[in-house]
Design a protein around this motif. Sequence first.
Motif, short mmCIF file in Angstrom:
data_model
loop_
_atom_site.label_atom_id
_atom_site.label_comp_id
_atom_site.label_asym_id
_atom_site.label_seq_id
_atom_site.Cartn_x
_atom_site.Cartn_y
_atom_site.Cartn_z
N ALA A 107 -48.35 -50.12 -4.76
CA ALA A 107 -47.64 -50.42 -6.01
C ALA A 107 -47.13 -49.16 -6.68
CB ALA A 107 -48.54 -51.20 -6.96
N ASN A 108 -47.90 -48.07 -6.57
CA ASN A 108 -47.45 -46.80 -7.15
C ASN A 108 -46.11 -46.39 -6.57
OD1 ASN A 108 -49.52 -46.32 -8.97
ND2 ASN A 108 -50.73 -45.07 -7.56
N ARG A 109 -45.95 -46.55 -5.27
CA ARG A 109 -44.67 -46.20 -4.64
C ARG A 109 -43.59 -47.23 -4.98
NH1 ARG A 109 -42.56 -42.37 -4.15
NH2 ARG A 109 -41.17 -43.04 -2.48
N ASP A 110 -43.93 -48.49 -4.92
CA ASP A 110 -42.94 -49.53 -5.17
C ASP A 110 -42.40 -49.47 -6.59
OD1 ASP A 110 -43.37 -50.39 -2.61
OD2 ASP A 110 -44.61 -52.12 -3.16
N GLY A 111 -43.20 -48.96 -7.51
CA GLY A 111 -42.77 -48.90 -8.90
C GLY A 111 -41.49 -48.09 -9.10
N PHE A 112 -41.30 -47.08 -8.29
CA PHE A 112 -40.10 -46.25 -8.42
C PHE A 112 -38.83 -47.00 -8.05
CE2 PHE A 112 -43.52 -43.10 -7.75
CZ PHE A 112 -43.37 -42.37 -8.91
N GLU A 113 -38.98 -48.01 -7.19
CA GLU A 113 -37.80 -48.76 -6.76
C GLU A 113 -37.26 -49.68 -7.86
OE1 GLU A 113 -38.72 -50.80 -3.16
OE2 GLU A 113 -39.24 -48.97 -2.06
N LYS A 114 -38.00 -49.85 -8.93
CA LYS A 114 -37.56 -50.69 -10.03
C LYS A 114 -36.78 -49.89 -11.07
CE LYS A 114 -41.67 -53.57 -9.35
NZ LYS A 114 -42.95 -54.05 -9.94
N ILE A 115 -36.59 -48.61 -10.80
CA ILE A 115 -35.90 -47.73 -11.73
C ILE A 115 -34.72 -47.08 -11.02
CG2 ILE A 115 -36.13 -45.74 -13.27
CD1 ILE A 115 -39.20 -46.28 -13.14
N ALA A 116 -33.53 -47.23 -11.57
CA ALA A 116 -32.33 -46.62 -11.00
C ALA A 116 -31.95 -45.38 -11.79
CB ALA A 116 -31.17 -47.62 -11.02
N ILE A 117 -31.26 -44.47 -11.15
CA ILE A 117 -30.82 -43.22 -11.78
C ILE A 117 -29.34 -43.32 -12.11
CG2 ILE A 117 -30.47 -40.75 -11.38
CD1 ILE A 117 -32.98 -40.82 -9.60
N ARG A 118 -28.98 -42.91 -13.32
CA ARG A 118 -27.59 -42.95 -13.78
C ARG A 118 -26.97 -41.57 -13.60
NH1 ARG A 118 -26.57 -43.77 -18.85
NH2 ARG A 118 -24.76 -45.12 -18.53
N ALA A 119 -26.04 -41.45 -12.69
CA ALA A 119 -25.38 -40.18 -12.40
C ALA A 119 -24.24 -39.94 -13.39
CB ALA A 119 -24.85 -40.18 -10.97
N ARG A 120 -24.11 -38.70 -13.83
CA ARG A 120 -23.04 -38.29 -14.74
C ARG A 120 -22.15 -37.29 -14.03
NH1 ARG A 120 -23.87 -39.04 -20.10
NH2 ARG A 120 -21.62 -38.55 -20.16
N ARG A 121 -20.88 -37.25 -14.43
CA ARG A 121 -19.89 -36.41 -13.75
C ARG A 121 -19.28 -35.38 -14.71
NH1 ARG A 121 -22.22 -38.26 -9.38
NH2 ARG A 121 -21.64 -40.37 -8.76
N LEU A 122 -18.61 -34.39 -14.09
CA LEU A 122 -17.82 -33.40 -14.80
C LEU A 122 -18.63 -32.61 -15.83
CD1 LEU A 122 -14.56 -35.49 -15.21
CD2 LEU A 122 -15.07 -33.74 -13.49
N ILE A 123 -19.83 -32.24 -15.41
CA ILE A 123 -20.68 -31.37 -16.20
C ILE A 123 -21.01 -30.14 -15.36
CG2 ILE A 123 -22.91 -31.14 -17.38
CD1 ILE A 123 -22.86 -34.19 -17.74
N ASP A 124 -20.88 -28.96 -15.92
CA ASP A 124 -21.16 -27.73 -15.18
C ASP A 124 -22.67 -27.57 -15.02
OD1 ASP A 124 -21.37 -25.24 -14.08
OD2 ASP A 124 -20.12 -24.22 -15.55
N VAL A 125 -23.15 -27.84 -13.83
CA VAL A 125 -24.58 -27.77 -13.56
C VAL A 125 -24.91 -26.71 -12.51
CG1 VAL A 125 -25.14 -30.14 -14.24
CG2 VAL A 125 -24.29 -29.70 -11.92
N ARG A 126 -24.06 -25.69 -12.45
CA ARG A 126 -24.33 -24.62 -11.49
C ARG A 126 -25.60 -23.86 -11.83
NH1 ARG A 126 -18.63 -21.65 -11.65
NH2 ARG A 126 -18.90 -22.28 -13.85
N LYS A 127 -25.93 -23.77 -13.11
CA LYS A 127 -27.15 -23.12 -13.54
C LYS A 127 -28.03 -24.13 -14.26
CE LYS A 127 -25.14 -18.49 -14.11
NZ LYS A 127 -24.91 -17.37 -15.07
N ILE A 128 -29.25 -24.31 -13.77
CA ILE A 128 -30.18 -25.23 -14.41
C ILE A 128 -31.51 -24.53 -14.66
CG2 ILE A 128 -29.13 -27.31 -13.41
CD1 ILE A 128 -31.42 -27.38 -11.40
N ASP A 129 -32.23 -25.03 -15.62
CA ASP A 129 -33.53 -24.47 -16.02
C ASP A 129 -34.57 -25.57 -15.90
OD1 ASP A 129 -35.71 -23.28 -17.17
OD2 ASP A 129 -34.79 -22.94 -19.13
N THR A 130 -35.56 -25.39 -15.02
CA THR A 130 -36.58 -26.42 -14.80
C THR A 130 -37.91 -26.09 -15.49
OG1 THR A 130 -37.43 -25.46 -12.73
CG2 THR A 130 -35.56 -26.98 -12.56
N THR A 131 -37.93 -25.10 -16.34
CA THR A 131 -39.19 -24.72 -16.99
C THR A 131 -39.60 -25.74 -18.05
OG1 THR A 131 -38.05 -23.34 -18.64
CG2 THR A 131 -38.80 -22.26 -16.63
N VAL A 132 -40.91 -25.88 -18.21
CA VAL A 132 -41.47 -26.70 -19.28
C VAL A 132 -42.58 -25.90 -19.95
CG1 VAL A 132 -40.94 -28.93 -18.22
CG2 VAL A 132 -43.11 -27.80 -17.70
#
Length: 428
Positions: A107-132
Amino acid sequence: MSRSDQQSNGGETQLSRRKLLEFLSASPMLAPGAVAFVAGFLGGSSSALAQSYDVLRQAPVLDGDLIANPAQALNVFDFELVAKKVLPPAHYGYLASGVDGDETLKANRDGFEKIAIRARRLIDVRKIDTTVKIFGETWGSPIALAPISSQGAFHPEAEGAVARACKAKNHQMILSTVGSTSIEDVIKERGSPVWYMLYPTDDWAVTEALVKRAEKAGAPAIVLTVDRQGGRNTETLFRERRGDTRTCTDCHTPGFKNEVSRKPMFDDLDVSKVTNLYGTGMTWDYVKRLRGVVKGKLVLKGIVTQEDAKKALDYGVDALIVSNHGGRAEESLQSTIGVLPEIVGAVNGKVPVLIDGGFRRGTDVIKALALGATAVCVGRPYAWGLAAFGQPGVEMVLTIMQREFETIMRQVGATKIAEINGTSVSRV
């Protein structure tokens, strides 16, 4: 030949290459990847082919479906196949097992299949920051390593190898009470403090000694596991153990003292009064008592309902980890990603909310962050990497998951973690 002649011939050569590639691109007989392959040999490139896939990216696998080294892995699942081959059946069974029919693990794995990702376009993402930033500490990635017990069963270098991998790839980790390596040695190998996951035992003197030792070593957070109170039926482990021809009693003998005799966090402790590692009978009063002892941050791991999340705040808890022990606590059929929103809503931003349970892809990570998680803890994948190839295996698992996460960050148009939110996903 003069410089002008060389430039003229060079231009003609490039033109000829371009025409050849355009002809090949139009041919129904060649796949785009093959065109890119030819382009590489010609020493030229075409902007139209700039994002074509490299057909030679992965070397051939020599041992059936098994990778021969970490660099050959396409995803983290490739390490599981090798781990299963190299580990004794009982050790693999311990790592693979959920409880009962492993339905909650699934179920832990199957849970992810119930969520879709919304892709966005025309944004400059050449540099990203993954720090938290959590508790004032900046992590290079929201992907941390969950506590896993007895890692010496998977590789001789155990948590030491994992700590070095975390140092190399800049990830945080949580050490288990019953790890095969002491917290002092793990912190030394990582080069900076790690969190400490506490199994409380049913002897307060032992519990207090474990906390004091971890904090003296530098652990900024004590993570109390609260999801192992009712016992469990690990059928997959029991089934795999039937095929193990080794004499298991050579290492595993009855009695708590014998159980922890090879666990360095219990060195020099009097465990004669301990009968249970998990503190059966633990209540909220226990959390209150522990809060009075822990000088740093206190985290509860195993919270899966809003009722318990709200109560944790009343008892001064500094963070929560949404967890069902990787599907190993109870056969609830409830995924952690499924309950995450109610936990996030209950704490309302007052404390960080981390989550584990079934995370295997970078897309899994971004879904959790979009639903309000502060960070994600990964378990089995890095243990697969450790079993398969030691430290290099763990490093590659982290590399793959981080690479996948950065890729999907760009696809949703996020240049930093704060830009990943509820608009990044939708329910299927």
